[in-house]
Motif scaffolding. Sequence first.
Motif, PDB file in Angstrom:
ATOM      1  N   SER A   1     -12.753   6.405  -1.031  1.00  0.00           N
ATOM      2  CA  SER A   1     -13.148   6.373  -2.123  1.00  0.00           C
ATOM      3  C   SER A   1     -13.234   4.730  -2.090  1.00  0.00           C
ATOM      4  CB  SER A   1     -12.772   7.083  -3.012  1.00  0.00           C
ATOM      5  OG  SER A   1     -13.879   6.483  -3.988  1.00  0.00           O
ATOM      6  N   ILE A   2     -15.087   4.496  -2.222  1.00  0.00           N
ATOM      7  CA  ILE A   2     -15.231   2.958  -2.081  1.00  0.00           C
ATOM      8  C   ILE A   2     -15.342   2.397  -3.195  1.00  0.00           C
ATOM      9  CG2 ILE A   2     -16.289   1.073  -1.525  1.00  0.00           C
ATOM     10  CD1 ILE A   2     -16.944   1.972   1.020  1.00  0.00           C
ATOM     11  N   PHE A   3     -15.025   1.420  -4.203  1.00  0.00           N
ATOM     12  CA  PHE A   3     -15.662   1.171  -5.772  1.00  0.00           C
ATOM     13  C   PHE A   3     -17.117   0.485  -5.943  1.00  0.00           C
ATOM     14  CE2 PHE A   3     -14.527  -0.989 -10.283  1.00  0.00           C
ATOM     15  CZ  PHE A   3     -14.816   0.766 -10.780  1.00  0.00           C
ATOM     16  N   TYR A   4     -18.088   0.357  -6.949  1.00  0.00           N
ATOM     17  CA  TYR A   4     -18.918  -0.154  -7.028  1.00  0.00           C
ATOM     18  C   TYR A   4     -18.643  -1.625  -6.985  1.00  0.00           C
ATOM     19  CZ  TYR A   4     -18.804  -1.716 -11.577  1.00  0.00           C
ATOM     20  OH  TYR A   4     -18.452  -2.103 -12.770  1.00  0.00           O
ATOM     21  N   GLY A   5     -19.072  -2.201  -5.887  1.00  0.00           N
ATOM     22  CA  GLY A   5     -19.500  -3.424  -5.911  1.00  0.00           C
ATOM     23  C   GLY A   5     -17.955  -3.834  -4.837  1.00  0.00           C
ATOM     24  N   ASP A   6     -17.604  -3.133  -4.786  1.00  0.00           N
ATOM     25  CA  ASP A   6     -15.796  -3.334  -3.897  1.00  0.00           C
ATOM     26  C   ASP A   6     -16.331  -3.769  -1.485  1.00  0.00           C
ATOM     27  OD1 ASP A   6     -14.152  -3.039  -4.960  1.00  0.00           O
ATOM     28  OD2 ASP A   6     -13.292  -1.417  -4.826  1.00  0.00           O
ATOM     29  N   GLU A   7     -17.918  -3.193  -1.837  1.00  0.00           N
ATOM     30  CA  GLU A   7     -18.476  -3.406  -0.658  1.00  0.00           C
ATOM     31  C   GLU A   7     -18.814  -4.419  -0.227  1.00  0.00           C
ATOM     32  OE1 GLU A   7     -21.665  -1.823  -3.416  1.00  0.00           O
ATOM     33  OE2 GLU A   7     -19.764  -1.451  -2.557  1.00  0.00           O
ATOM     34  N   ILE A   8     -19.351  -5.125  -1.006  1.00  0.00           N
ATOM     35  CA  ILE A   8     -19.809  -6.908  -0.760  1.00  0.00           C
ATOM     36  C   ILE A   8     -18.773  -7.226  -1.513  1.00  0.00           C
ATOM     37  CG2 ILE A   8     -22.019  -5.971  -1.114  1.00  0.00           C
ATOM     38  CD1 ILE A   8     -21.938  -6.658  -4.554  1.00  0.00           C
ATOM     39  N   GLY A   9     -17.551  -7.005  -2.001  1.00  0.00           N
ATOM     40  CA  GLY A   9     -15.930  -8.466  -2.624  1.00  0.00           C
ATOM     41  C   GLY A   9     -16.771  -8.790  -3.549  1.00  0.00           C
ATOM     42  N   ILE A  10     -17.163  -8.288  -4.450  1.00  0.00           N
ATOM     43  CA  ILE A  10     -17.320  -9.123  -6.410  1.00  0.00           C
ATOM     44  C   ILE A  10     -15.963  -8.614  -6.828  1.00  0.00           C
ATOM     45  CG2 ILE A  10     -19.763  -8.273  -6.389  1.00  0.00           C
ATOM     46  CD1 ILE A  10     -18.740  -6.088  -8.470  1.00  0.00           C
ATOM     47  N   ALA A  11     -15.419  -9.442  -7.673  1.00  0.00           N
ATOM     48  CA  ALA A  11     -14.495 -10.117  -8.611  1.00  0.00           C
ATOM     49  C   ALA A  11     -14.644  -9.505  -9.960  1.00  0.00           C
ATOM     50  CB  ALA A  11     -13.638 -11.122  -8.088  1.00  0.00           C
ATOM     51  N   ASP A  12     -12.989  -9.498 -10.793  1.00  0.00           N
ATOM     52  CA  ASP A  12     -13.342  -9.187 -12.066  1.00  0.00           C
ATOM     53  C   ASP A  12     -13.949 -10.741 -12.656  1.00  0.00           C
ATOM     54  OD1 ASP A  12     -11.609  -6.979 -11.448  1.00  0.00           O
ATOM     55  OD2 ASP A  12      -9.513  -8.216 -12.045  1.00  0.00           O
TER      56      ASP A  12
END
Length: 717
Positions: free
Chosen positions: A547-558
Amino acid sequence: MNIQKPEGLLSVVLPTELASSPSSRQLIINQDQQDEEASDCPLLTPSPPTMQSDNALESGAIFVSLEGNPVESIPPPTLENINKEDGLNEFMSIVNSSSKALHDEPSSRDPMVESTTSGSSSDTNGPVCAQLLTQLNTAYQHLAPDAQALFYNQENGGKPPLVGIQLMVPKPSKDYRFMKWNWPLIRKTCFWSLMSVLAGCTALVIGVIATMPRKCDPQVQWWQGSVFYEIFPASFQDSSKNGDGVGDLRGITMRLDYLKRLGMRGIRLNSIFPAAHYPEHYTNIQNLTDLNQELGTLDDFSTLVREIHRRNMSLVLDLPLHPFVKTLFDESVFFEKPNKTDKAVRERRDVTDKAVLREVVPTTTSASLEVIREALSSVPPLLDRAKVQALTSNHIDAKLENPVTTAIKIWLERGVDGFYLKGLEHYVDEETFPSSLKHWKSILGPDRILICHVDALNAAKSVAARNSILMRMDLVDVTLHVANGTKDIRRQVRDVTKGVLFEKPGYPWVHWSIGSVDSKRIASSISVKNASIAATLLGMMLPGTPSIFYGDEIGIADCECEDHKDLSHMHNLAPMYWDESNGSNIKFTSVGAVAWLPKVTKPLETSLIGTIAEMAALRSQTTPIYVKAVLKENQVLANCDIRYADDEIIVIERWYLRRNSYVFVANLGNATQTKDLSFLYYGGHVVVGPSNRLNKDVYFKELVIHPGEAFVIKLDK
């Protein structure tokens, strides 16, 4: 004198009315032995010349085949010789000598054998034809005249007449039953039967080859081995024209093509239910059946479901049970729903019973019928039949239905394909937990799924609760923490692959979550900022359903915002970062709109942009990666092994029988490393990875890995 004939021969008697001329009688007496036995073997030498004189037959010695020694020449027996005084005695001696040959081996009577055994003596003692004519002991034994007839004619002084001669010929063979069979028909039947069998075998082989599957891969359900994508709707895409800064369902519908190109199979919506002060306090839900007005209408939800299914994807909905649902119960037991009518009836019943008992059992002996009559008159009048039926139906049908069951039924009618039961671990100790879980699964059917967290399995103490999770759940969510280094990752993966979920083939698949709504972003939890995509690829390499959490596929941070410290627990739910590389120039909100959380900055540069789609495509068609395990000798073995996990370098191998193995290599450290891993593998070529490595051969003797880099290698067989 009579000569006994062998049993295997037939007697043929020649008629006595033959020509009595001297030439004919002489011919019969002087007939060659080979002419008599023509039925047994052919004549080996030609007949003597017709012009040859009789003196030639009288000259020379005769070889007897039994002794092989020459004897004195004996004149051929004629009628004149036999009529002499000593003729009969001579003839009988010849007959006696020929009878001895009958008991010898066949080779002694065979002229061919005799010619080979006599050697060169036969060549020097006369022609072969002369020897054949004079050897009466072997050639003319069947043509000897009857001795009694000769004796009779000798006494009468006349010449002996020519009597019948016994010719010994072989009897015909026994008449066997199979000789009467129809052999032509049998041959034709056997031939065409054989041809039919060959044609049938050929057709069978062609049919098996034609129906044989192109790939011998294990069959899996749509949720097994696929890639899921978790979305917090308020932070994914705002589609409103006015730009309220909150994502909605229409925005998700706008980005479905992006998710399809990314290779996602299941879309999981985190929270869509009504809650006060949504989305800041999305956990304070009010019910599980309605849709939050901030996200849209039910028509928007129906459109979203329709478009998801049109793209061959599925929709999974999170159901936050705790703390909204207080307890579970057995729905087979009817519960009385308290209402005003029931309360009034209960109060009247109590008052009536007390009054009747107080008056029927008098405290004094002065009670009379008048007092009893007054007490009975105080009972309220009976209700009419309609009101009685209404109260009875309310008592039976107005049961306190489980809100989870109601929500599952309603959302299934709206097209949802599965549910994530969040907080299920708080109910595993209840007595009705197994029956409730069984009832929910029966409502869903075989094509829709249930998901729970691994904490529910760990919290189940009773065998019934534990077995109900293993038998009713389809996926068990496991959160993989990557912040503590590669050694800790290896420990977590081995604990799962060697645990209860891999004991039997029918147990739930693992739902690997690298990031989620309840944890920090990968890019914010590990030291290497651009390693979030590498960590996501790591989760996609493990056996199960990633499962991929939205945004992890482009590497966004908090998001790090000082003016929203009160929402620090939600900084991982920052709005999605959209740019032209995502396939559209539309941002999260319209121009001039303010998002409900500050937008994150642009992610760090990495060479792994686009590798998530490549990995999803490889996973969907590569058996060693998308299968959960292999069954060997009735034992389930996870086809995954972490071969190396030192110095922040991790090497994961996925293998399958008679297929190429695949190896995942990643560097989660801050320094470039050169490793000699030739003790593990020799080489292969990269199928997923940076553009400078893609489709190129690599060798493990000297492997160079940069910080935050990851790639998948297809090993040589």
